[in-house]
Structures are given as C-alpha cells and as structure tokens.
Design a protein around this motif. Structure first.
Motif, short mmCIF file in Angstrom:
data_model
loop_
_atom_site.label_atom_id
_atom_site.label_comp_id
_atom_site.label_asym_id
_atom_site.label_seq_id
_atom_site.Cartn_x
_atom_site.Cartn_y
_atom_site.Cartn_z
N PHE A 156 4.52 12.84 -5.48
CA PHE A 156 4.94 11.63 -4.77
C PHE A 156 3.75 10.73 -4.47
O PHE A 156 3.81 9.51 -4.64
CB PHE A 156 5.66 12.00 -3.47
CG PHE A 156 7.06 12.49 -3.64
CD1 PHE A 156 8.04 11.66 -4.15
CD2 PHE A 156 7.41 13.78 -3.29
CE1 PHE A 156 9.35 12.11 -4.30
CE2 PHE A 156 8.70 14.25 -3.44
CZ PHE A 156 9.68 13.41 -3.95
N ALA A 157 2.64 11.34 -4.01
CA ALA A 157 1.45 10.57 -3.67
C ALA A 157 0.82 9.93 -4.90
O ALA A 157 0.42 8.76 -4.87
CB ALA A 157 0.43 11.46 -2.96
N VAL A 158 0.73 10.69 -5.98
CA VAL A 158 0.13 10.17 -7.22
C VAL A 158 0.95 9.00 -7.76
O VAL A 158 0.40 7.94 -8.10
CB VAL A 158 0.04 11.29 -8.28
CG1 VAL A 158 -0.31 10.72 -9.65
CG2 VAL A 158 -0.99 12.33 -7.86
N ILE A 159 2.26 9.16 -7.82
CA ILE A 159 3.12 8.10 -8.33
C ILE A 159 3.07 6.88 -7.42
O ILE A 159 3.05 5.73 -7.88
CB ILE A 159 4.56 8.61 -8.50
CG1 ILE A 159 4.60 9.69 -9.57
CG2 ILE A 159 5.51 7.48 -8.87
CD1 ILE A 159 5.93 10.41 -9.69
N SER A 160 3.04 7.12 -6.11
CA SER A 160 2.94 6.00 -5.16
C SER A 160 1.72 5.14 -5.43
O SER A 160 1.81 3.92 -5.55
CB SER A 160 2.90 6.55 -3.73
OG SER A 160 2.63 5.51 -2.80
N LEU A 161 0.57 5.77 -5.55
CA LEU A 161 -0.67 5.03 -5.77
C LEU A 161 -0.68 4.31 -7.11
O LEU A 161 -1.11 3.15 -7.21
CB LEU A 161 -1.86 5.97 -5.66
CG LEU A 161 -2.21 6.45 -4.25
CD1 LEU A 161 -3.22 7.58 -4.30
CD2 LEU A 161 -2.74 5.30 -3.40
N LEU A 162 -0.19 4.97 -8.14
CA LEU A 162 -0.27 4.39 -9.48
C LEU A 162 0.79 3.32 -9.73
O LEU A 162 0.70 2.59 -10.72
CB LEU A 162 -0.18 5.49 -10.53
CG LEU A 162 -1.38 6.44 -10.59
CD1 LEU A 162 -1.18 7.53 -11.62
CD2 LEU A 162 -2.67 5.67 -10.88
N THR A 163 1.78 3.22 -8.85
CA THR A 163 2.76 2.15 -8.99
C THR A 163 2.40 0.92 -8.16
O THR A 163 3.04 -0.12 -8.28
CB THR A 163 4.17 2.61 -8.55
OG1 THR A 163 4.11 3.12 -7.21
CG2 THR A 163 4.71 3.68 -9.48
#
Length: 434
Positions: A156-163
């Motif tokens: 969730f954190a990785v996708i949040s930052l990369l979006t």
C-alpha cells in the motif's frame, strides 16, 4: 542504420537484459525463501516458530473475524480494523489450507511490489535500483516476510508513493488503506509538496479512511478494541530501549524477560521509565518532521519518497517495539527512493539492508541469545539498532540539507522539478516557496 537508432537499440537490449536478470533473481530468491519456510525450526535456523504465527495466531483470528467480530479482549490483537480484511483474504483461495493461501497471497503481493517498482524504474529519468534492492534485500530477512502480513502493508505504501506523480487522489487513497491496516503508511504523505498537491492527497486519504472505517464498523463488532491492547505494550527486547536494558542486565539490573502482548518484553524496575522515554523520543521525532516541513523550500521528484522513508525510520527507531518484520517496511520505502535519480537516500538504503541481515541473525538464528541477554545477543542487537539509528540520523540530515538549501542546477537529462513536470496546473514558483 543511424547512430541514434543504434543507440536506442543498445539501450533497449540493455533494458531487456536487466529485466531478465531481475526476473531470474526474484524467482531464485523467492524459491529459497519458500524452502527456508519449509525448514522452519531446523538447524541452522535457530529457534524457529516463524511460521507458527500464521498457523496458530492468524488462523485463529481468521475464525473470529469470519463470525463478524474483531478479536475482542485478545491481548495479541493490536491492529487497526483494516487488518481484518487482510487476514480474511486467504479465504478467497478455496482448496488450500489457511497457511498455504496466506503464503501464496503474500508471495503474489511481493511480486506485485516488484512489478510496480520495475515499471517505475523503467520510466525516463528513473532507475531499476529500487526493484533490484527489493528483490535482493527482502531475502536477507530469510523466510520472515512470507509469514507476516507486512509485505501487504508495504505494498500500500509503495503504490501510494509511486502514484503521487500521476494521481494525488490515488496516492492519498492508498496511504489511507495502508494506515487502516497498520498505521505507519499514513507517514507516506509527510513529504507531499505544499499547496494543491498536499490538499488533494490528504483530503483523499481522510475521505477514503473515513468511508472504509465506517464500513468496517458497520460490518464487524468491536472494531476499536485494539486500542486497549496497544496501550499496554512494554519494552520489547529488540527495541532500542531493550538494548539499553540488556546492557543494564550485565551491569546487575534485576529485571527479567517475559512473553507479553505477543512479544518478549522486559519487566522490572525502570522499564516504565524506558517506555516513557521511547514515547518522548517519538514525539520529538514528530516535532522534527513538522519543523522540516515548515522549513523545506525545495522539492524534487524524490522528496516525497525520501521524506516518507526518513519519517518511518525515525518512528521505527524510537518505538518500544522493533520486530524484524519492520525491516520489510524500510526495505520497501528505500526501494521507492532508489527508483528516482534525485534521491538523497542511497547510503541510507545500504544501512537498512545491512540492518536487515543482522536482524535475521537476531531472529530466528540467535534468538535464544537475545532473549537470555548473553553478550552475543546483546552485542548483536547493539549492531542492528546502531545501524538503524545511524540510518535514521543520516536520512533526516540528508533530507533536511537537500530540502532547505538553495535550488541547485539540474543535471542535463534528469527529471525536472516535481511540480513543473508532473503538475503543470501549478506555478513553477511553487517549487521554491519562501
């Protein structure tokens, strides 16, 4: 064929080669992790019991959650309501045992994170170092990541930052989803550029979190019982305070180690004072991050990544609990930083990888020594926590320096400042606010 076409062809061939190497490395390392999971408890993996949490604890919680209630009165249930759907998810794979389904979904999530990091790394001006770090560093924790749900939280954190560069609302939504599972992903929003970006991301997070929380409260009973259990946590032996008490034990301190709230914790004189000091340090870390945000004047495409990584590092080292699976979070955030060539966190990422390797020695390999506070166990925790403290200090220092100094000239061929490239509706002057 022109020289430009030859150059593009060579670049494409190099990219294909790198992707094949990455795919082969992921397959080999994950096969090894699965093999280690099958060998759990056997020599030389130490005390074992890594898989027991899924077999016994997660499976028991699954049974309770399936009845429409959270584990009320369970001292081991210390997680926000969003953890419920994650622990129920193995039920989506009929025909498998709970353990098999959980590991399968965790491995699939691990692959998703790898794909997301790889895709981000292949964009212009980006790097595959992030995907490489995630692929190579996660196995340093041996088979622990496959037997905890921290990989799902990290996703969730990785996708949040990369979006963030494409959709600020999606960034906020994913951060909220992660926060409802394990709180810390809320820190991924600490470095969003001031102005419209922050307003949209934080508003999206608040709305998403509120809607999901109300939904879970309507579907399950006692969604907030975890607050009672979390407040009773003591000082875990693997925390920074625990390392200090371990040294105090060698100096004659009469305390002891016991199993409480799902972890081995110290009990005895001054433990409450150490716990209070840890809380005070956490408050101080939060104050330092707020001061950084007020003083920051220069945002690059990597600043949101670097800030999230630094924030989670600070909160990790000041926590009363630093379980080895916490390193999964840090590896994931470090990997996001390394996808950008603007990042200031490369040396910090190496320190975190080193801490992950030492963590695997502390648990499960030499955990008996850590629990018994032998000199081997005490020095091992000193090294692990020393690496994390150094990483946290260096991370914040580099973030502060990069964000508060005057704008540097941009190297040719790299990404333009964040607002200019990704958010054309905002003024160029927003990059350097005064």
């Amino acid at each position: 064929m022109t020289s430009r076409k030859k150059s593009r062809q060579k670049s494409w061939q190099k990219s294909c080669k790198n992707l094949l190497i990455l795919a082969a490395a992921w397959s080999a390392t994950r096969t090894l992790m699965l093999w280690l999971l099958a060998q759990d408890g056997r020599t030389p993996l130490g005390v074992g019991g890594v898989a027991r949490e899924v077999h016994e604890l997660y499976a028991r919680w699954y049974g309770v959650l399936a009845t429409g209630t959270f584990p009320t009165g369970d001292r081991l249930w210390q997680y926000p309501p969003g953890a419920g759907p994650v622990l129920l998810s193995p039920g989506l794979l009929p025909g498998l045992t709970f353990f098999q389904a959980f590991v399968t979904l965790t491995l699939a999530t691990d692959l998703l994170v790898t794909v997301v990091l790889t895709r981000a790394g292949t964009r212009p001006g980006r790097s595959l170092r992030g995907a490489a770090l995630w692929t190579a560093a996660l196995p340093l924790l041996l088979h622990i990541p496959l037997a905890r749900y921290d990989v799902q939280v990290t996703a969730f954190a990785v996708i949040s930052l990369l979006t963030l560069s494409r959709s600020t609302r999606a960034c906020g939504a994913f951060a909220a989803l992660g926060a409802l599972v394990k709180v810390w992903p809320a820190l991924t929003l600490i470095g969003t550029p001031r102005g419209r970006t922050t307003k949209e991301a934080w508003t999206s997070a608040a709305v998403t979190g509120g809607v999901l929380l109300l939904t879970l409260a309507a579907l399950f009973r006692d969604p907030f019982d975890f607050l009672h259990q979390q407040s009773g946590r003591g000082v875990q032996i693997e925390s920074l305070g625990g390392t200090a008490l371990s040294f105090a034990h060698h100096a004659g301190w009469p305390g002891d180690v016991g199993y409480r709230y799902g972890a081995m914790e110290f009990t005895g004189p001054y433990v409450s004072s150490v716990a209070a000091l840890s809380l005070a340090l956490t408050v101080a870390a939060f104050g330092a991050l707020l001061l950084w945000r007020l003083r920051a004047r220069h945002w690059t495409p990597a600043t949101p990544y670097d800030a999230a990584f630094g924030a989670v590092l600070l909160f990790t080292v000041t926590s009363r609990v630093i379980s080895p699976q916490y390193l999964v979070w840090l590896i994931g955030l470090a990997a996001v930083c390394l996808t950008s060539r603007h990042t200031t966190q490369r040396p910090v990422a190496l320190l975190v990888a080193g801490a992950a390797a030492v963590s695997a020695l502390a648990y499960p390999v030499l955990y008996d020594d850590v629990v018994a506070c032998t000199w081997t166990g005490t020095l091992l925790m000193l090294v692990r926590n020393g690496l994390l403290v150094t990483a946290a200090g260096l991370s914040f220092h580099r973030l502060w320096t990069a964000s508060t100094r005057p704008t540097a000239s941009r190297p040719e061929g790299t990404e333009p400042p964040y607002h200019v490239h990704h958010l054309p509706h905002e003024r160029v002057s927003a990059v350097n606010t005064s």
